[in-house]
Design an enzyme around this catalytic site. Structure first.
Site: not given
Length: 131
Positions: A18-21, A84
């Site tokens: 849901y983010g930088t990935l 993470e």
């Protein structure tokens, strides 16, 4: 000398990001050749803007969080755990913890949940992190 046949590593589990990935963001390259298999919404978590990256936490919020779901192999999952700050041998001290959650209209997938206090961080009410 015999020819060595190299078989591709099999993707054997799903990870929701849901983010930088996500595609187009700074850490997407860690997913390597992992195929996008689905995208959609996960209920029961809230998304927060932590500055350079987001964090999701379990909540009773009715607003779902948008994720992209990738099929990953064990090596890729280990690389994501490292990014993470997730240590399966010491989840209490991990920055994020990895848990199975259900995509609203799709498969179960691993989700990284932020494992620190969220006091003072902005909740993203639309459930989408845009960087």
């Amino acid at each position: 000398m015999a020819n060595t046949i190299h078989f591709p590593k099999l993707a054997n589990q799903y990870v929701g990001v849901y983010g930088t990935l996500k595609s187009g963001f700074s850490n997407h390259s860690l997913l390597g050749d992992s195929p996008l298999v689905d995208e959609g919404w996960i209920m029961g978590i809230s998304l927060y803007d932590l500055g350079p990256f987001p964090g999701a936490t379990r909540s009773a919020s009715e607003q779902p969080v948008f994720v992209e779901v990738y099929a990953v192999d064990d090596d890729t999952l280990a690389a994501l755990d490292h990014l993470e700050g997730y240590n399966p041998d010491s989840p209490c001290s991990s920055l994020y913890i990895r848990q199975q959650m259900q995509l609203e209209a799709g498969p179960n997938c691993w989700i990284y949940l932020y494992n620190k206090p969220i006091d003072g961080y902005l909740r993203l009410d639309d459930g989408i992190w845009t960087g």
